[in-house]
Scaffold this active site. Structure first.
Site, PDB file in Angstrom:
ATOM      1  N   GLU A 128      34.754  48.791  38.088  1.00  0.00           N
ATOM      2  CA  GLU A 128      35.892  48.390  37.802  1.00  0.00           C
ATOM      3  C   GLU A 128      36.983  49.457  38.400  1.00  0.00           C
ATOM      4  O   GLU A 128      36.821  50.506  38.383  1.00  0.00           O
ATOM      5  CB  GLU A 128      36.373  48.422  36.294  1.00  0.00           C
TER       6      GLU A 128
ATOM      7  N   ASN B 194      42.201  45.261  37.740  1.00  0.00           N
ATOM      8  CA  ASN B 194      43.261  44.625  36.731  1.00  0.00           C
ATOM      9  C   ASN B 194      44.280  44.152  37.187  1.00  0.00           C
ATOM     10  O   ASN B 194      44.970  44.837  37.997  1.00  0.00           O
ATOM     11  CB  ASN B 194      43.594  45.920  35.750  1.00  0.00           C
TER      12      ASN B 194
ATOM     13  N   ASP C 215      40.722  40.818  29.664  1.00  0.00           N
ATOM     14  CA  ASP C 215      40.592  42.099  29.113  1.00  0.00           C
ATOM     15  C   ASP C 215      40.995  42.668  27.794  1.00  0.00           C
ATOM     16  O   ASP C 215      42.012  41.709  27.235  1.00  0.00           O
ATOM     17  CB  ASP C 215      41.463  43.040  30.083  1.00  0.00           C
TER      18      ASP C 215
ATOM     19  N   GLU D 209      33.452  47.379  26.106  1.00  0.00           N
ATOM     20  CA  GLU D 209      34.218  48.668  26.777  1.00  0.00           C
ATOM     21  C   GLU D 209      33.965  49.789  25.903  1.00  0.00           C
ATOM     22  O   GLU D 209      33.930  49.460  24.639  1.00  0.00           O
ATOM     23  CB  GLU D 209      35.675  48.488  26.692  1.00  0.00           C
TER      24      GLU D 209
HETATM   25  P1  C2E Z   1      41.247  48.802  30.809  1.00  0.00           P
HETATM   26  O1  C2E Z   1      41.322  47.880  32.048  1.00  0.00           O
HETATM   27  O2  C2E Z   1      40.761  48.149  29.415  1.00  0.00           O
HETATM   28  O3  C2E Z   1      40.220  49.930  31.287  1.00  0.00           O
HETATM   29  C1  C2E Z   1      39.398  50.753  30.380  1.00  0.00           C
HETATM   30  C2  C2E Z   1      40.067  51.954  30.071  1.00  0.00           C
HETATM   31  O4  C2E Z   1      38.979  52.747  29.103  1.00  0.00           O
HETATM   32  C3  C2E Z   1      40.001  53.014  31.287  1.00  0.00           C
HETATM   33  O5  C2E Z   1      41.124  53.915  31.045  1.00  0.00           O
HETATM   34  C4  C2E Z   1      38.719  53.814  31.098  1.00  0.00           C
HETATM   35  O6  C2E Z   1      38.961  55.099  31.766  1.00  0.00           O
HETATM   36  C5  C2E Z   1      38.540  53.867  29.646  1.00  0.00           C
HETATM   37  N1  C2E Z   1      37.318  53.935  29.166  1.00  0.00           N
HETATM   38  C6  C2E Z   1      36.145  53.616  30.014  1.00  0.00           C
HETATM   39  N2  C2E Z   1      34.952  53.810  29.258  1.00  0.00           N
HETATM   40  C7  C2E Z   1      35.562  54.769  28.157  1.00  0.00           C
HETATM   41  C8  C2E Z   1      34.699  55.319  27.156  1.00  0.00           C
HETATM   42  O7  C2E Z   1      33.586  55.178  26.982  1.00  0.00           O
HETATM   43  N3  C2E Z   1      35.585  55.917  26.142  1.00  0.00           N
HETATM   44  C9  C2E Z   1      36.739  56.047  26.372  1.00  0.00           C
HETATM   45  N4  C2E Z   1      37.514  56.519  25.207  1.00  0.00           N
HETATM   46  N5  C2E Z   1      37.518  55.295  27.385  1.00  0.00           N
HETATM   47  C10 C2E Z   1      36.759  54.756  27.961  1.00  0.00           C
HETATM   48  P2  C2E Z   1      42.362  54.086  31.868  1.00  0.00           P
HETATM   49  O8  C2E Z   1      41.631  54.244  33.465  1.00  0.00           O
HETATM   50  O9  C2E Z   1      43.041  55.293  31.683  1.00  0.00           O
HETATM   51  O10 C2E Z   1      43.131  52.778  32.143  1.00  0.00           O
HETATM   52  C11 C2E Z   1      43.766  52.391  30.996  1.00  0.00           C
HETATM   53  C12 C2E Z   1      44.420  51.268  31.296  1.00  0.00           C
HETATM   54  O11 C2E Z   1      45.476  51.049  32.414  1.00  0.00           O
HETATM   55  C13 C2E Z   1      43.264  50.054  31.663  1.00  0.00           C
HETATM   56  O12 C2E Z   1      42.568  49.458  30.717  1.00  0.00           O
HETATM   57  C14 C2E Z   1      44.185  49.051  32.484  1.00  0.00           C
HETATM   58  O13 C2E Z   1      44.858  48.172  31.393  1.00  0.00           O
HETATM   59  C15 C2E Z   1      45.250  49.725  32.761  1.00  0.00           C
HETATM   60  N6  C2E Z   1      45.162  49.691  34.312  1.00  0.00           N
HETATM   61  C16 C2E Z   1      44.338  50.792  35.069  1.00  0.00           C
HETATM   62  N7  C2E Z   1      44.337  50.224  36.566  1.00  0.00           N
HETATM   63  C17 C2E Z   1      45.102  49.386  36.709  1.00  0.00           C
HETATM   64  C18 C2E Z   1      45.822  48.532  37.691  1.00  0.00           C
HETATM   65  O14 C2E Z   1      45.635  48.889  38.914  1.00  0.00           O
HETATM   66  N8  C2E Z   1      46.800  47.578  37.507  1.00  0.00           N
HETATM   67  C19 C2E Z   1      46.997  47.386  36.089  1.00  0.00           C
HETATM   68  N9  C2E Z   1      47.899  46.199  35.955  1.00  0.00           N
HETATM   69  N10 C2E Z   1      46.611  47.802  35.087  1.00  0.00           N
HETATM   70  C20 C2E Z   1      45.630  48.975  35.123  1.00  0.00           C
HETATM   71 MG    MG Z   2      39.983  46.946  28.359  1.00  0.00          MG
HETATM   72 MG    MG Z   3      40.057  46.419  32.614  1.00  0.00          MG
END
Ligand code: C2E
Ligand code: MG
Ligand code: MG
Length: 393
Positions: free
Chosen positions: A173, A231, A293, A350
């Site tokens: 991802e 995403n 998601d 997730e």
């Molecule tokens: P998401 O798409 O639901 O991504 C999963 C989030 O959970 C990611 O946070 C990831 O680092 C985190 N995560 C994964 N495994 C674990 C785990 O085992 N424990 C915990 N506590 N967390 C975990 P991240 O990278 O901070 O991203 C947060 C959100 O930001 C993403 O949720 C997504 O909704 C958004 N996002 C990230 N990149 C993009 C993008 O390019 N475009 C858009 N529109 N949204 C994005």
């Molecule tokens: Mg998610």
């Molecule tokens: Mg996602």
């Protein structure tokens, strides 16, 4: 010596007395209120522990929780209820959401030793011990600058088969980060909402697409075929030519549409529903996969699942991370997996952080998992070595 203070609020006089007796034996100074309005009038904000009954005539426990939140009470809170466990459970969630220090709960009737155990385990919080760290909100101009000056970088988190074997699933991802020259790496939750509000989200999406598709092609050239999830917020789903543009971009990069999954994150209700459905349907017809998601939260609901042609459900990590300690979260995860199976959709959990959680998901029949247990999101150059390591026999 300063004795810690415990307050019990319960209309059942006998029970309140019993709680006070046990607490005094454990070394507390106690005070009881059999009427919550009197507590509200007289509370002088000096308590280390508050034990609160939920069902009371007049002002009930939920109203007291609201009051405690309003006055930013920092005592440890224990909830009691003789009602069904669902009520106690929602009240616990509510208290936590309000930012109160929830220290435990007691199902009535309970025995002295259960209360003693709970009190023993409590560390008395000293007032104002913790202050919430202040996180600076980046501003729009800075973000605009970042988009123009390539400060956004994509990290990648692997998705694996639930047996923990990367060989069964080769997928990542794409998760965007802002490499700020002064503040370092900034998490997406801090700037995606700003991008959405100020119409910068489309630009951001294209930056992520360009970067991650080129990266995918470079892995392909090195012999690694990887499925890529990207995403996209629903606010991006308003240009009718999005499927064509995406199709072209995928082709230009020498990749196939079936390698791409678009994860739809709904931060707002789909405003132009007909348009979004048109776009989603044509994306799917091009062979691109669609994933819903954070399923189970916010607007990621059954209605959306029914309307749009999704091929994957991502179970929100709030349920996954709590499923081992909270039987209701476990039931929700189980139900979502069953739903996915019935609708012929792939289910992805997730936030998998422990092997016991992985084992449970495997038992429940979930298809894939993502989480710190397998890998944190990592910079592009670490992905190839990670897969090489995990694809070894
Ligand atoms: P998401 O798409 O639901 O991504 C999963 C989030 O959970 C990611 O946070 C990831 O680092 C985190 N995560 C994964 N495994 C674990 C785990 O085992 N424990 C915990 N506590 N967390 C975990 P991240 O990278 O901070 O991203 C947060 C959100 O930001 C993403 O949720 C997504 O909704 C958004 N996002 C990230 N990149 C993009 C993008 O390019 N475009 C858009 N529109 N949204 C994005
Ligand atoms: Mg998610
Ligand atoms: Mg996602």
């Amino acid at each position: 010596m300063n004795q810690p203070k415990l307050i019990v609020i319960d209309d059942e006089i006998d029970l309140a007395g019993f709680v006070c007796d046990v607490a005094e034996m454990a070394g507390f100074k106690t005070e009881q209120y059999n009427n919550a309005s009197i507590f509200k009038e007289q509370y002088n904000r000096h308590a280390d522990i508050i034990i609160l009954d939920l069902m009371m005539p007049g002002i009930d426990g939920i109203e007291v929780i609201r009051f405690l939140a309003e006055i930013q009470c920092n005592a440890q809170l224990i909830l009691m209820s003789g009602f069904d466990s669902g009520v106690l459970h929602s009240a616990q969630k509510l208290a936590t959401e309000h930012g109160l220090n929830l220290a435990g709960s007691l199902n009535k009737p309970f025995r002295a030793h259960q209360l003693e155990q709970l009190l023993d385990g409590l560390i008395i919080s000293t007032k104002n011990q913790h202050s919430t760290p202040h996180i600076e909100q980046p501003d729009v101009d800075e973000l605009q600058h970042a988009l123009r000056h390539n400060e956004l970088v994509v990290h990648y988190q692997p998705k694996v088969g639930l047996n923990g074997n990367a060989k069964t699933v080769v997928a990542v991802e794409a998760l965007v980060r802002w490499h700020h020259p002064e503040h370092g790496l900034i998490a997406p939750d801090l700037f995606i909402p700003i991008a959405e509000q100020h119409e910068l989200i489309d630009d951001l999406t294209w930056v992520v697409l360009e970067q991650s598709l080129s990266q995918c092609k470079s892995w392909l050239d090195q012999g690694l075929t990887v499925q890529l999830s990207i995403n996209m917020s629903t606010t991006t789903l308003k240009e009718l030519d999005l499927p064509e543009k995406m199709g072209q971009l995928i082709e230009q990069h020498g990749l196939q549409p079936k390698q791409i999954v678009i994860e739809i994150t709904e931060s707002a209700l789909m405003q132009e529903l007909v348009k979004s459905l048109d776009i989603l349907t044509r994306l799917r017809m091009k062979g691109i996969h669609l994933s819903i998601d954070d399923f189970g939260t916010g607007y990621s609901s059954l209605v959306q699942l029914h309307r749009a042609p999704f091929s994957e459900i991502k179970i929100d990590r709030s349920f996954v991370s709590e499923m081992e300690t909270d039987s209701e979260a476990e039931s929700i995860v189980e139900t979502i997996i069953m739903l996915g199976q019935k609708l012929n959709m792939k289910t992805v959990a997730e936030g998998v952080e422990t092997t016991s959680c992985q084992k449970k998901l495997l038992e429940l029949g979930c298809d894939q998992a993502q989480g710190y247990l397998f890998s944190r999101p990592m910079p592009a150059d670490e992905v190839f070595p990670w897969f090489t390591e995990h694809l070894k026999s």
